[in-house]
Design a protein around this motif. Structure first.
Motif, PDB file in Angstrom:
ATOM      1  N   ARG A 315      -9.317  -5.580   1.678  1.00  0.00           N
ATOM      2  CA  ARG A 315      -9.658  -4.375   0.906  1.00  0.00           C
ATOM      3  C   ARG A 315      -9.335  -4.568  -0.566  1.00  0.00           C
ATOM      4  NH1 ARG A 315      -5.804  -0.518  -1.713  1.00  0.00           N
ATOM      5  NH2 ARG A 315      -6.991   1.392  -2.064  1.00  0.00           N
ATOM      6  N   TYR A 316      -8.198  -5.200  -0.856  1.00  0.00           N
ATOM      7  CA  TYR A 316      -7.804  -5.415  -2.243  1.00  0.00           C
ATOM      8  C   TYR A 316      -8.851  -6.236  -2.988  1.00  0.00           C
ATOM      9  CZ  TYR A 316      -5.378  -7.426  -6.237  1.00  0.00           C
ATOM     10  OH  TYR A 316      -5.059  -7.835  -7.500  1.00  0.00           O
ATOM     11  N   LEU A 317      -9.236  -7.385  -2.419  1.00  0.00           N
ATOM     12  CA  LEU A 317     -10.195  -8.248  -3.111  1.00  0.00           C
ATOM     13  C   LEU A 317     -11.530  -7.556  -3.312  1.00  0.00           C
ATOM     14  CD1 LEU A 317      -9.945 -11.939  -1.873  1.00  0.00           C
ATOM     15  CD2 LEU A 317      -9.107 -10.903  -3.976  1.00  0.00           C
ATOM     16  N   ALA A 318     -12.001  -6.891  -2.280  1.00  0.00           N
ATOM     17  CA  ALA A 318     -13.309  -6.236  -2.382  1.00  0.00           C
ATOM     18  C   ALA A 318     -13.277  -5.108  -3.408  1.00  0.00           C
ATOM     19  CB  ALA A 318     -13.736  -5.710  -1.016  1.00  0.00           C
ATOM     20  N   GLN A 319     -12.295  -4.235  -3.292  1.00  0.00           N
ATOM     21  CA  GLN A 319     -12.256  -3.067  -4.169  1.00  0.00           C
ATOM     22  C   GLN A 319     -11.992  -3.442  -5.620  1.00  0.00           C
ATOM     23  OE1 GLN A 319      -9.775   0.150  -2.873  1.00  0.00           O
ATOM     24  NE2 GLN A 319      -9.669   1.100  -4.886  1.00  0.00           N
ATOM     25  N   TYR A 320     -11.002  -4.299  -5.850  1.00  0.00           N
ATOM     26  CA  TYR A 320     -10.620  -4.578  -7.227  1.00  0.00           C
ATOM     27  C   TYR A 320     -11.508  -5.642  -7.867  1.00  0.00           C
ATOM     28  CZ  TYR A 320      -6.950  -1.563  -5.739  1.00  0.00           C
ATOM     29  OH  TYR A 320      -6.281  -0.479  -5.224  1.00  0.00           O
ATOM     30  N   GLY A 321     -12.175  -6.457  -7.033  1.00  0.00           N
ATOM     31  CA  GLY A 321     -13.204  -7.322  -7.582  1.00  0.00           C
ATOM     32  C   GLY A 321     -14.345  -6.499  -8.158  1.00  0.00           C
ATOM     33  N   TRP A 423       1.857  -1.390  -8.477  1.00  0.00           N
ATOM     34  CA  TRP A 423       1.696   0.055  -8.261  1.00  0.00           C
ATOM     35  C   TRP A 423       0.471   0.579  -8.998  1.00  0.00           C
ATOM     36  CZ3 TRP A 423       4.502   3.973  -5.700  1.00  0.00           C
ATOM     37  CH2 TRP A 423       4.177   5.285  -6.061  1.00  0.00           C
ATOM     38  N   PHE A 424       0.392   0.274 -10.277  1.00  0.00           N
ATOM     39  CA  PHE A 424      -0.700   0.832 -11.074  1.00  0.00           C
ATOM     40  C   PHE A 424      -2.039   0.165 -10.763  1.00  0.00           C
ATOM     41  CE2 PHE A 424       2.914   2.224 -13.734  1.00  0.00           C
ATOM     42  CZ  PHE A 424       2.616   3.576 -13.772  1.00  0.00           C
ATOM     43  N   GLU A 425      -2.035  -1.139 -10.477  1.00  0.00           N
ATOM     44  CA  GLU A 425      -3.304  -1.799 -10.171  1.00  0.00           C
ATOM     45  C   GLU A 425      -3.924  -1.240  -8.902  1.00  0.00           C
ATOM     46  OE1 GLU A 425      -5.286  -6.241  -9.827  1.00  0.00           O
ATOM     47  OE2 GLU A 425      -3.162  -6.003  -9.378  1.00  0.00           O
ATOM     48  N   THR A 426      -3.103  -0.951  -7.925  1.00  0.00           N
ATOM     49  CA  THR A 426      -3.624  -0.475  -6.644  1.00  0.00           C
ATOM     50  C   THR A 426      -3.886   1.031  -6.630  1.00  0.00           C
ATOM     51  OG1 THR A 426      -1.352  -0.282  -5.785  1.00  0.00           O
ATOM     52  CG2 THR A 426      -2.534  -2.330  -5.339  1.00  0.00           C
ATOM     53  N   GLY A 427      -3.636   1.698  -7.746  1.00  0.00           N
ATOM     54  CA  GLY A 427      -3.934   3.116  -7.820  1.00  0.00           C
ATOM     55  C   GLY A 427      -3.005   3.993  -7.013  1.00  0.00           C
ATOM     56  N   ALA A 428      -1.787   3.497  -6.733  1.00  0.00           N
ATOM     57  CA  ALA A 428      -0.830   4.305  -5.977  1.00  0.00           C
ATOM     58  C   ALA A 428      -0.454   5.547  -6.770  1.00  0.00           C
ATOM     59  CB  ALA A 428       0.417   3.473  -5.665  1.00  0.00           C
ATOM     60  N   GLU A 429      -0.100   6.603  -6.077  1.00  0.00           N
ATOM     61  CA  GLU A 429       0.214   7.870  -6.742  1.00  0.00           C
ATOM     62  C   GLU A 429       1.575   8.384  -6.302  1.00  0.00           C
ATOM     63  OE1 GLU A 429      -2.830  10.736  -6.161  1.00  0.00           O
ATOM     64  OE2 GLU A 429      -4.400   9.568  -7.165  1.00  0.00           O
ATOM     65  N   ALA A 430       2.299   8.903  -7.260  1.00  0.00           N
ATOM     66  CA  ALA A 430       3.568   9.579  -6.981  1.00  0.00           C
ATOM     67  C   ALA A 430       3.377  11.069  -7.254  1.00  0.00           C
ATOM     68  CB  ALA A 430       4.664   8.994  -7.869  1.00  0.00           C
ATOM     69  N   ALA A 431       4.447  11.822  -7.107  1.00  0.00           N
ATOM     70  CA  ALA A 431       4.378  13.247  -7.442  1.00  0.00           C
ATOM     71  C   ALA A 431       3.958  13.392  -8.905  1.00  0.00           C
ATOM     72  CB  ALA A 431       5.737  13.893  -7.210  1.00  0.00           C
ATOM     73  N   PRO A 432       3.107  14.348  -9.230  1.00  0.00           N
ATOM     74  CA  PRO A 432       2.581  14.481 -10.600  1.00  0.00           C
ATOM     75  C   PRO A 432       3.662  14.543 -11.669  1.00  0.00           C
ATOM     76  CG  PRO A 432       1.410  15.930  -9.095  1.00  0.00           C
ATOM     77  CD  PRO A 432       2.558  15.356  -8.316  1.00  0.00           C
ATOM     78  N   GLN A 433       4.813  15.097 -11.330  1.00  0.00           N
ATOM     79  CA  GLN A 433       5.862  15.245 -12.329  1.00  0.00           C
ATOM     80  C   GLN A 433       6.724  13.993 -12.468  1.00  0.00           C
ATOM     81  OE1 GLN A 433       5.694  16.772  -9.432  1.00  0.00           O
ATOM     82  NE2 GLN A 433       7.688  16.958  -8.436  1.00  0.00           N
ATOM     83  N   MET A 434       6.492  12.975 -11.638  1.00  0.00           N
ATOM     84  CA  MET A 434       7.293  11.758 -11.690  1.00  0.00           C
ATOM     85  C   MET A 434       6.810  10.871 -12.841  1.00  0.00           C
ATOM     86  SD  MET A 434       8.104   9.038  -8.632  1.00  0.00           S
ATOM     87  CE  MET A 434       9.499   7.917  -8.737  1.00  0.00           C
ATOM     88  N   THR A 435       7.718  10.494 -13.727  1.00  0.00           N
ATOM     89  CA  THR A 435       7.357   9.690 -14.891  1.00  0.00           C
ATOM     90  C   THR A 435       7.414   8.199 -14.570  1.00  0.00           C
ATOM     91  OG1 THR A 435       9.613   9.490 -15.704  1.00  0.00           O
ATOM     92  CG2 THR A 435       8.361  11.458 -16.384  1.00  0.00           C
ATOM     93  N   THR A 436       6.828   7.402 -15.463  1.00  0.00           N
ATOM     94  CA  THR A 436       6.895   5.952 -15.319  1.00  0.00           C
ATOM     95  C   THR A 436       8.340   5.473 -15.344  1.00  0.00           C
ATOM     96  OG1 THR A 436       4.735   5.717 -16.396  1.00  0.00           O
ATOM     97  CG2 THR A 436       6.139   3.761 -16.324  1.00  0.00           C
TER      98      THR A 436
END
Length: 503
Positions: A315-321, A423-436
């Motif tokens: 999935r990673y190769l297909a999606q991010y390619g 984390w950021f490359e794969t589009g993972a999400e945390a709680a909206p209020q969680m900062t970098t």
């Protein structure tokens, strides 16, 4: 050009040198020995190279494209980096020598340039490694030029993954890895080497010397010298004759790639890649012959050698390619799946040298650099087999203590930055209020806790720390070895804050 591997009934019972392993390291060494007329040479390895790293290699000739903030930060890392620089110089002659033995129908060198793109899909680590690459190119006087990303043939990422910058590395390209291996086999057959389609069950020893190998079917080949170059399986094979030998531990770095037939859009004519990031070598595409493209990027350390991969990596190769390289990849037809296991040492450095038992030589642990450095390493090992001075630093001895290149704090920060990139490359999400900053603190706590559980004071690379933190088997193996050889508190301080400050 056709060639063959002999069946067990035709296997010679004696040889001057037996090379266990028919990947790039083993075949290039055999070719070097035959070129020197160094006696009879037998190479043992299964024709399918099951689970080997070479069978799945993208074969990028890219030492500078692989540059990271760590590449030149310490003397030890610089020594390893310069293996790639010197190895790169060998390839023009290698290709001239092999081209006549190729049967691919197209040149073995499939690309003569590399474009490295910096996009905003990853994290700060991308920028740090991109800048480290440019500094290294200038320091070593290698040519490069800034280019408009839109001018890169074939590069048409999705709008939200467009490149911010791109550079062309004019002297780095790629070869057809599988074509090179086939041409080497053909050349070896023509020059009189013997290629045996089998595996070695065990090494045979007599007293303090290794005298030969036993094949899977029980056939024994006596040898004046045995070179173990069977990648991640090398350590286990050595232990069949030297169970208590203290070696740097080695782990399997499972990688996955695919070769696809282009059905739409402009083809890539060069290697196009991101900087190293997320515990791996960055997303990349390599021309793979007329109409075909090799797409790769994945790397995960695993407990056992495997010839399959995870659905997540597919999935990673297909999606991010599709996202980061070319949206038209969605229409490509996959013609081959490739998986292989890179040999990853505990300290990240190769294992090249004689072992304490006479007649036994180890050639492995090259991680992602094996294919690229194989011609250079072949010259070094051939010299040592013939009793001549080697051509590389002896620091890579297989029985060394782990090489120290970082502190624990530095190691944890590397671990944080690679996790952030993934984390950021794969589009993972945390709680909206969680900062970098909070996310980085979470990973910093995990890395710190991993060291507390391991109970060691040797600082690991980010990929090995990630593995030890997530695998009980890996953690036990790392901890037992480091406690056995004795702790060594690193005194090396980082030269700069090159990996960024996410605090």
């Amino acid at each position: 050009m056709e060639h063959r591997q002999v069946a067990s009934a035709e296997v010679p019972r004696q040889a001057d040198v037996v090379i266990v392993g028919n990947g790039a390291l083993g075949l290039f060494l055999a070719d070097e020995l035959m070129e020197r007329r160094a006696g009879s040479v037998v190479v043992v390895g299964p024709s399918d190279r099951d689970a080997g790293a070479s069978r799945a290699a993208g074969a990028m000739l890219g030492c500078f494209g692989e540059t990271t903030s760590e590449s030149l930060r310490t003397d030890a890392a610089r020594t390893r980096f310069e293996l790639g620089v010197r190895g790169h110089e060998r390839w023009p002659d290698v290709l001239r020598r092999l081209e006549e033995f190729s049967s691919t129908g197209f040149p073995l060198q499939v690309a003569t340039e590399t474009h490295v793109v910096l996009n905003a899909i990853g994290a700060e680590l991308d920028t740090v490694n991109f800048e480290s690459m440019l500094k290294a190119l200038d320091e070593y006087g290698k040519p490069w030029s800034e280019i408009d990303p839109q001018d890169i043939p074939g590069f048409r990422p999705r709008t939200d993954a467009r490149a911010l910058r791109a550079v062309c590395l004019h002297e780095e390209g790629a070869v057809d890895g599988r074509g090179v291996l086939a041409a080497l086999e053909a050349r070896l057959h023509a020059t009189g080497a013997t290629l045996v389609d089998s595996t070695v069950r065990r090494l045979i020893g007599s007293g303090d010397a290794v005298t030969g190998v036993e094949l899977a079917d029980g056939t024994v080949i006596e040898a004046g010298a045995v070179v173990v170059a069977v990648g991640v399986r090398s350590e286990a094979l050595v232990r069949t004759v030297a169970a208590d030998l203290e070696l740097i531990p080695m782990f399997a770095g499972l990688g996955f790639a695919m070769i696809a037939q282009r059905t739409a859009g402009t083809p890539f004519s060069s290697v196009v890649r991101t900087p190293n990031r997320g515990f791996a070598c960055g997303l990349h595409v390599v021309p793979a012959g007329p109409g075909r493209e090799y797409i790769g990027a994945t790397n995960r350390l695993v407990d056992d050698v495997s010839n399959v991969t995870w659905v997540a990596d597919v999935r990673y190769l297909a999606q991010y390619g599709m996202q980061q390289l070319d949206e038209q990849i969605a229409r490509h037809e996959v013609v081959q799946w490739l998986s292989g296991n890179r040999p990853v040492t505990l300290d990240g450095f190769p294992m090249i040298g004689w072992l304490p038992m006479n007649g036994l030589y180890l050639m492995t642990g090259t991680y992602r650099d094996g294919f690229h450095c194989a011609p250079l390493l072949a010259t070094h090992v051939a010299n040592e087999l013939q009793g001549k001075p080697g051509t590389i630093d002896p620091m890579f001895s297989p029985t060394r203590r782990p090489i120290v290149t970082r502190t624990i704090d530095w190691s944890v920060e590397e671990y944080v930055q690679h996790n952030m990139a993934a984390w950021f490359e794969t589009g993972a999400e945390a709680a909206p209020q969680m900062t970098t900053t909070q996310l980085a603190a979470f990973y910093r706590a995990r890395g710190t806790e991993a060291y507390e559980k391991l109970g060691v004071d040797y600082a690991l690379g980010p990929d090995v720390l990630w593995y030890a933190e997530g695998s009980l088997v890996g953690a036990r193996r790392v901890a037992r070895y480091l406690r056995r050889v004795g702790g060594e508190t690193p005194v090396l301080a980082p030269a700069s804050s090159g990996i960024g400050d996410a605090r």
